[in-house]
Scaffold this active site. Structure first.
Site, PDB file in Angstrom:
ATOM      1  N   GLY A 114       0.807  -1.213   0.000  1.00  0.00           N
ATOM      2  CA  GLY A 114       0.000   0.000   0.000  1.00  0.00           C
ATOM      3  C   GLY A 114       0.838   1.260   0.000  1.00  0.00           C
ATOM      4  N   LYS A 135       9.593   2.861   1.147  1.00  0.00           N
ATOM      5  CA  LYS A 135       8.380   2.792   1.968  1.00  0.00           C
ATOM      6  C   LYS A 135       7.933   4.216   2.259  1.00  0.00           C
ATOM      7  CE  LYS A 135       6.515   0.745   6.213  1.00  0.00           C
ATOM      8  NZ  LYS A 135       6.775  -0.182   7.313  1.00  0.00           N
ATOM      9  N   ARG A 205      14.288   0.420   1.941  1.00  0.00           N
ATOM     10  CA  ARG A 205      14.585  -0.872   2.568  1.00  0.00           C
ATOM     11  C   ARG A 205      15.266  -1.777   1.550  1.00  0.00           C
ATOM     12  NH1 ARG A 205       8.958  -2.673   5.493  1.00  0.00           N
ATOM     13  NH2 ARG A 205       8.086  -2.814   3.398  1.00  0.00           N
ATOM     14  N   ARG A 212       6.089 -12.307   1.206  1.00  0.00           N
ATOM     15  CA  ARG A 212       5.433 -12.552   2.496  1.00  0.00           C
ATOM     16  C   ARG A 212       4.551 -13.796   2.418  1.00  0.00           C
ATOM     17  NH1 ARG A 212       4.883  -6.904   4.499  1.00  0.00           N
ATOM     18  NH2 ARG A 212       6.289  -5.720   3.165  1.00  0.00           N
ATOM     19  N   ASP A 284       0.581 -11.026   6.622  1.00  0.00           N
ATOM     20  CA  ASP A 284       1.163 -10.173   5.580  1.00  0.00           C
ATOM     21  C   ASP A 284       2.452  -9.519   6.064  1.00  0.00           C
ATOM     22  OD1 ASP A 284      -1.006  -8.942   7.193  1.00  0.00           O
ATOM     23  OD2 ASP A 284      -0.254  -7.080   6.331  1.00  0.00           O
TER      24      ASP A 284
HETATM   25  P1  AMP Z   1       0.513  -3.338   8.249  1.00  0.00           P
HETATM   26  O1  AMP Z   1       0.455  -2.191   9.187  1.00  0.00           O
HETATM   27  O2  AMP Z   1       1.916  -3.604   7.781  1.00  0.00           O
HETATM   28  O3  AMP Z   1      -0.120  -4.597   8.736  1.00  0.00           O
HETATM   29  O4  AMP Z   1      -0.292  -2.835   6.971  1.00  0.00           O
HETATM   30  C1  AMP Z   1      -1.486  -3.386   6.510  1.00  0.00           C
HETATM   31  C2  AMP Z   1      -1.762  -2.942   5.119  1.00  0.00           C
HETATM   32  O5  AMP Z   1      -2.034  -1.545   5.099  1.00  0.00           O
HETATM   33  C3  AMP Z   1      -0.644  -3.155   4.124  1.00  0.00           C
HETATM   34  O6  AMP Z   1      -1.202  -3.518   2.903  1.00  0.00           O
HETATM   35  C4  AMP Z   1       0.009  -1.789   4.038  1.00  0.00           C
HETATM   36  O7  AMP Z   1       0.674  -1.585   2.823  1.00  0.00           O
HETATM   37  C5  AMP Z   1      -1.198  -0.890   4.172  1.00  0.00           C
HETATM   38  N1  AMP Z   1      -0.880   0.458   4.668  1.00  0.00           N
HETATM   39  C6  AMP Z   1      -0.458   0.799   5.908  1.00  0.00           C
HETATM   40  N2  AMP Z   1      -0.294   2.132   5.987  1.00  0.00           N
HETATM   41  C7  AMP Z   1      -0.600   2.653   4.780  1.00  0.00           C
HETATM   42  C8  AMP Z   1      -0.623   3.966   4.222  1.00  0.00           C
HETATM   43  N3  AMP Z   1      -0.305   5.046   4.926  1.00  0.00           N
HETATM   44  N4  AMP Z   1      -0.993   4.090   2.929  1.00  0.00           N
HETATM   45  C9  AMP Z   1      -1.344   3.023   2.196  1.00  0.00           C
HETATM   46  N5  AMP Z   1      -1.342   1.773   2.659  1.00  0.00           N
HETATM   47  C10 AMP Z   1      -0.979   1.582   3.938  1.00  0.00           C
HETATM   48 MG    MG Z   2       2.757  -4.613   6.630  1.00  0.00          MG
END
Ligand code: AMP
Ligand code: MG
Length: 538
Positions: A114, A135, A205, A212, A284
């Site tokens: 994301g 990122k 990174r 994953r 994930d």
């Molecule tokens: P996580 O916090 O790593 O478990 O993130 C869950 C999902 O939300 C993943 O697909 C991330 O890429 C997405 N994500 C987290 N923060 C953002 C953001 N600010 N913008 C877009 N996607 C996000």
């Molecule tokens: Mg994540």
């Protein structure tokens, strides 16, 4: 893809790209960040979003070296342009990948990168394949309702912790650089209606692969078994060359799964060794390489509390609490086993590997704990001693890191067999006055048993000290230390990030003059957001 193409006359220009993920796997025919659900594809081409006024905050020189980049290369304007998402080197083909996952135990469907954009894969002079990934570089098809951005505080935490883990000997993705974007980003840190603008940042990174568990789960959930098989074969030939000799088919899939399980075992045991709590072990956020990935609401145990979770989103169920991490890892592996089942069609064979995770983990952890305690080897009889340790450590607030570090100074002489040995604990206790009465009796009982065990071992003090200091770090990335580095950075002072990184380069060696980086959590940090409580807001 309107970013300028950059042709630097320095080491950056020598990076040779070999973008195997794009070459070997099917991609989405549509480009750009419009949100969409993918089918029959593993990634989408999408470029970073250019930023207002990028500024370099920090570079990890060891990661740069891995890429063959010198400090001068990293100080160039081209470096900043590329690694803040404002330009592309020849050979870079930016893309984001599609994955799904279980979040807090529930299937969440398509998630994906994301806010992560892969710039490309290089092969370094050692022949190692390394993916460069930004990122926080803007929207992708997988950003869902979010903005694809990251803020300075969470980026400092990702940057520092990636490198801290590496220097501690814990498998991890690496961080190359941290830049400010010059853009402001809106965040509501505690999700309580108090949104505010924060400085935006991008981290680059680096890892051999960002694959994953969720990548497999996504393909399985879509019922795309052929692509699932293609993905596994790509993953094996690219990232698990030792398994490439096994012909494609169920046997290869099982060997791969056993290898992922083994690496996950090692990773989690190291987390437990250094007192790391990942905070959001969703499937994930699990790398198939067994690397620690996605440094979000993670934390470091200060007073030893097996039930502690740093993540406020997890405060109710405490699914991701410290002591539960091995069990969660196994649960996540079960989800991965379900995903690859169509390639194996043999539940018993998968279950066998899952069951052996438990025995392997216990064995790995016992061996590590034995080392932490300075035993020549962990023996069956030591289970009683280590179980008892887990209990006494919860009687009063004791700093996990300092406890293990100081333990080597215990008085093991026979003539002290009825003395009070608890003095060795004092500097690790949050409130030394709590060491009285039954608590003191219990602790002394344990320390006496431990001293007797060490006498049995007949190891010299020097040998024991060397062995213990090699696995018990003196410096870890304490939550409040990150926060101090963030506070300074938000005021434009990046020196604390530099110094903190430098301290963490040698976490097992005492560094005179840097005592403040080994100190127990101060009282002010006990309840401060960012020190004891973290959220997924990043
Ligand atoms: P996580 O916090 O790593 O478990 O993130 C869950 C999902 O939300 C993943 O697909 C991330 O890429 C997405 N994500 C987290 N923060 C953002 C953001 N600010 N913008 C877009 N996607 C996000
Ligand atoms: Mg994540």
């Amino acid at each position: 893809m309107s970013l300028p193409s950059i042709q630097p006359a320095n080491g950056l220009g020598d990076l040779k790209f070999d973008n195997s993920f794009l070459r070997e796997l099917p991609g989405d025919p549509e480009e750009g960040p419009a949100r969409r659900q993918l089918t029959e594809a593993c990634y989408s081409r999408v470029a970073p979003t250019a930023t207002a006024a990028p500024k370099l905050v920090a570079v990890a020189k060891e990661t740069a070296e891995l890429l063959g980049l010198s400090p001068a290369d990293c100080a160039s304007t081209e470096f900043l342009q590329v690694f803040s998402g404002n330009g592309l080197l020849t050979g870079m083909q930016p893309f984001s990948t599609c994955y799904g996952g279980h979040q807090f135990g529930n299937w969440a469907g398509q998630l994906g990168d994301g806010r992560a954009i892969n710039l490309g894969e290089i092969v370094n002079t050692e022949g190692q394949r390394l993916v460069l990934q930004l990122k926080g570089a803007g929207e992708t098809p997988y950003s869902r309702t979010a903005d694809g951005l990251a803020v300075l505080r969470s980026s400092v935490r990702e940057f520092l912790c990636s490198e801290a883990m590496f220097h501690l000997g814990v498998p991890t993705t690496r961080a190359l650089s941290l830049s400010l974007t010059g853009d402001e980003v809106m965040r509501d840190v505690l999700y309580n209606g108090n949104a505010a603008m924060e400085p935006g940042a991008v981290v680059c990174r680096v890892s051999p692969s960002f694959t994953r568990f969720g990548h497999y789960q996504m393909l399985a959930a879509r019922g795309e078994t052929e692509l699932l098989e293609q993905f596994l074969n790509y993953n094996v030939t690219t990232d698990f060359p030792q398994l490439a000799g096994i012909a494609p088919g169920p046997e290869r899939a099982l060997a791969w799964f056993a290898e992922v399980a083994a690496r996950t075992t090692t990773m989690v045991a190291h987390w437990m060794r250094v007192g790391f709590v990942h905070g959001v072990m969703n499937t994930d956020n699990m790398s198939v390489l067994g690397e620690t990935i996605d440094f979000g609401p993670y934390g470091w145990l200060e007073d030893y509390d097996p039930d502690w979770t740093p993540n406020t989103t997890d405060a109710q169920g405490k699914r991701y609490r410290f002591a539960h991490q091995p069990a969660v890892a196994q649960w996540n592996l079960l989800q991965l086993a379900n995903a690859i089942f169509p390639l194996v069609n043999d539940a018993a064979a998968l279950e066998k590997i899952l069951a052996s995770f438990e025995t392997n983990y216990v064995e790995t952890w016992n061996a590590m704990l034995g080392q932490k305690l300075g035993l020549q080897s962990f023996e069956a009889r030591d289970g009683e001693l280590t179980d008892a340790l887990n209990s006494v450590m919860q009687l009063t607030e004791i700093d996990m890191t300092l406890f293990y570090r100081n333990l080597v100074d215990i008085d093991v002489r026979e003539e002290s067999a009825s003395a009070d040995l608890t003095g060795v604990l004092t500097s690790a206790l949050y409130d030394p006055a709590t060491l009285t009465g039954d608590v003191q009796v219990a602790w002394n009982g344990w320390l006496q048993n431990y001293a007797a065990r060490l006498r049995d071992d007949q190891q010299t003090l020097d040998a024991r000290r060397a062995a213990m200091n090699a696995v018990n770090p003196l410096y870890v990335l304490r939550n409040y230390l990150s926060q101090l580095a963030i506070d300074a950075a938000e005021q434009g002072d990046f020196s604390r990030i530099e110094t903190q990184l430098d301290v963490l380069r040698d976490p097992y060696t005492e560094q005179p003059g840097r005592e403040e980086y080994a100190g127990k959590r101060p009282e002010w940090a006990r309840t401060r957001v960012g020190c004891s409580m973290l959220s997924c807001s990043s």
